[in-house]
Each structure stands twice: as structure tokens, then as C-alpha cells.
Design an enzyme around this catalytic site. Structure first.
Site, PDB file in Angstrom:
ATOM      1  N   ASN A 191      -3.394  32.965  40.544  1.00 53.39           N
ATOM      2  CA  ASN A 191      -3.943  34.780  40.995  1.00 53.39           C
ATOM      3  C   ASN A 191      -5.258  34.995  40.589  1.00 53.39           C
ATOM      4  OD1 ASN A 191      -3.686  34.585  38.166  1.00 53.39           O
ATOM      5  ND2 ASN A 191      -2.299  36.280  37.918  1.00 53.39           N
ATOM      6  N   THR A 243      -0.269  41.562  38.758  1.00 51.14           N
ATOM      7  CA  THR A 243      -0.147  39.828  38.564  1.00 51.14           C
ATOM      8  C   THR A 243       0.210  39.229  39.857  1.00 51.14           C
ATOM      9  OG1 THR A 243       0.498  40.281  36.249  1.00 51.14           O
ATOM     10  CG2 THR A 243       0.791  38.151  37.146  1.00 51.14           C
ATOM     11  N   PHE A 254       7.482  29.307  33.174  1.00 51.75           N
ATOM     12  CA  PHE A 254       6.279  28.859  33.741  1.00 51.75           C
ATOM     13  C   PHE A 254       5.324  28.270  33.230  1.00 51.75           C
ATOM     14  CE2 PHE A 254       5.898  33.360  33.386  1.00 51.75           C
ATOM     15  CZ  PHE A 254       4.717  33.567  32.725  1.00 51.75           C
ATOM     16  N   ARG A 300      -8.133  45.754  34.536  1.00 51.40           N
ATOM     17  CA  ARG A 300      -6.949  45.375  34.908  1.00 51.40           C
ATOM     18  C   ARG A 300      -6.774  46.219  36.327  1.00 51.40           C
ATOM     19  NH1 ARG A 300      -3.569  42.145  31.694  1.00 51.40           N
ATOM     20  NH2 ARG A 300      -1.828  43.106  32.565  1.00 51.40           N
ATOM     21  N   GLU A 332      -9.232  37.053  22.225  1.00 52.79           N
ATOM     22  CA  GLU A 332      -9.573  36.041  23.546  1.00 52.79           C
ATOM     23  C   GLU A 332     -11.137  35.866  23.468  1.00 52.79           C
ATOM     24  OE1 GLU A 332      -5.492  36.911  26.435  1.00 52.79           O
ATOM     25  OE2 GLU A 332      -7.467  37.693  26.844  1.00 52.79           O
ATOM     26  N   TYR A 379      -2.612  30.436  26.089  1.00 51.64           N
ATOM     27  CA  TYR A 379      -1.631  31.093  26.723  1.00 51.64           C
ATOM     28  C   TYR A 379      -0.250  30.755  25.899  1.00 51.64           C
ATOM     29  CZ  TYR A 379      -3.523  32.268  31.262  1.00 51.64           C
ATOM     30  OH  TYR A 379      -4.331  32.853  32.427  1.00 51.64           O
ATOM     31  N   LYS A 432     -10.398  32.245  37.650  1.00 53.46           N
ATOM     32  CA  LYS A 432      -9.362  30.882  37.647  1.00 53.46           C
ATOM     33  C   LYS A 432      -9.738  29.920  38.578  1.00 53.46           C
ATOM     34  CE  LYS A 432      -5.447  33.779  35.568  1.00 53.46           C
ATOM     35  NZ  LYS A 432      -3.969  33.722  35.533  1.00 53.46           N
ATOM     36  N   ARG A 490      -7.058  40.623  43.008  1.00 57.08           N
ATOM     37  CA  ARG A 490      -5.844  39.683  43.390  1.00 57.08           C
ATOM     38  C   ARG A 490      -5.314  39.872  44.860  1.00 57.08           C
ATOM     39  NH1 ARG A 490      -3.528  40.459  37.461  1.00 57.08           N
ATOM     40  NH2 ARG A 490      -4.368  38.636  36.515  1.00 57.08           N
ATOM     41  N   HIS A 506      -7.962  36.463  35.354  1.00 54.06           N
ATOM     42  CA  HIS A 506      -7.242  36.992  33.931  1.00 54.06           C
ATOM     43  C   HIS A 506      -8.150  38.163  33.366  1.00 54.06           C
ATOM     44  CE1 HIS A 506      -5.335  36.914  30.224  1.00 54.06           C
ATOM     45  NE2 HIS A 506      -6.697  37.003  29.695  1.00 54.06           N
TER      46      HIS A 506
END
Ligand code: CMP
Length: 139
Positions: free
Chosen positions: A112, A91, A57, A85, A126, A49, A9, A102, A115
Site C-alpha cells: 500500500n 489502509t 499477515f 494519514r 518510530e 512491525y 514502501k 494509496r 506508512h
């Protein structure tokens, strides 16, 4: 073997953590199948998203994801979705385990750093959203 989708990100790219994150992913057995650095447009981020469109948010998330460059990746390994993950951590970095991406790099629950798709079905969608079939089939 399974392929999952990931984004480094804007916070992590801008803070100079992209190389360390790629290195961590490879050290955890992920093979980089496809990779592209780009700056997301508003409509690309909103579409990506869309499932979060009703969340409070959402507008802030889209603003963050379009503020500067990201790195889009297709990552392959056994149990790629689940393993990614694990390596990413929770998250909210405040809840992320030691050694996770993270915990190491994220600034907040929104900023964070990375993704990762949350299920194999989501990964397929995706991956297709950002990469062509040719890019995903190259070895
Ligand atoms: P990601 O795994 O990409 O999926 C949705 C993103 O929304 C998430 O990472 C965070 O960047 C962001 N997000 C999730 N929950 C919150 C929250 N409570 N407040 C702000 N941003 C959030």
C-alpha cells in the site's frame, strides 16, 4: 508543529512513484526534516512491525517490506500525524478516497505504498527507531 514518521514502501519505490509521493507530501505542507533510502533487514522490519507479530499477515508483511529499497522520512507540519494519514488514505486502497496516495499508487492492502505513524506517541517511537537525535534536530 509536529513531526511524524513515514516510509515510502518497496512497491512505490520499485514502481517509480517516490518522486511523485514526495512532491505530494510537500504540496500538502509537509517539510522533509530527515530522509534516508535503505533496504530494511529482516530484524529491522520485524522490530518495526512487532505490534503486528500475532497477525496472520505478519510474515508476508515482513517479506514485502524487505524485498527492495524503502525511503524513511521524518515529516513536519501542523497536525502532522493526522494530516499525513488523510493524505495517505485508507489502509486498503479499495477504500481510499480520490486523490490520496494509496488511491493513486497502492497495489493492495499489503502493498500500500506508504506508512505513516498512527498517533503522536507512535511517531516518537518510530522516529527514534530509524533516526538519530542529530538527524531529527537539523534544520
Ligand atoms: P501500515 O500502515 O504500514 O501498517 C501495517 C501494515 O500491514 C499495513 O500498512 C499494510 O501494509 C499491512 N496490512 C494491514 N492489514 C493487512 C491485511 N489485512 N493483509 C495484509 N497486509 C495488511
Amino acid at each position: 508543529m509536529q513531526t511524524t514518521f513515514s516510509i515510502i514502501k518497496p512497491d512505490a519505490v520499485a514502481n517509480g512513484h517516490a518522486g511523485k509521493i514526495l512532491s505530494l507530501l510537500e504540496a500538502n505542507g509537509f517539510r522533509i526534516v530527515a530522509l534516508r533510502m535503505t533496504r530494511l533487514s529482516q530484524s529491522q522490519a520485524e522490530g518495526f512491525y512487532a505490534v503486528h507479530a500475532a497477525r496472520p499477515f505478519f510474515a508476508s508483511l515482513v517479506k514485502f517490506m524487505t524485498e527492495s529499497s524503502v525511503i524513511l522520512m521524518a515529516l513536519e507540519r501542523e497536525d502532522a500525524v493526522l494530516k499525513l494519514r488523510e493524505v495517505m488514505g485508507a489502509t486498503n486502497p479499495a477504500n481510499a478516497a480520490d486523490g490520496t496516495i494509496r488511491k493513486l499508487f497502492a497495489e493492495s492492502i499489503e502493498r500500500n505504498s506508504i506508512h505513516g505513524s498512527d498517533a503522536p506517541e507512535t511517531a516518537a517511537e518510530e522516529l527514534k527507531y530509524f533516526f538519530t537525535g542529530i538527524e531529527l534536530s537539523q534544520r
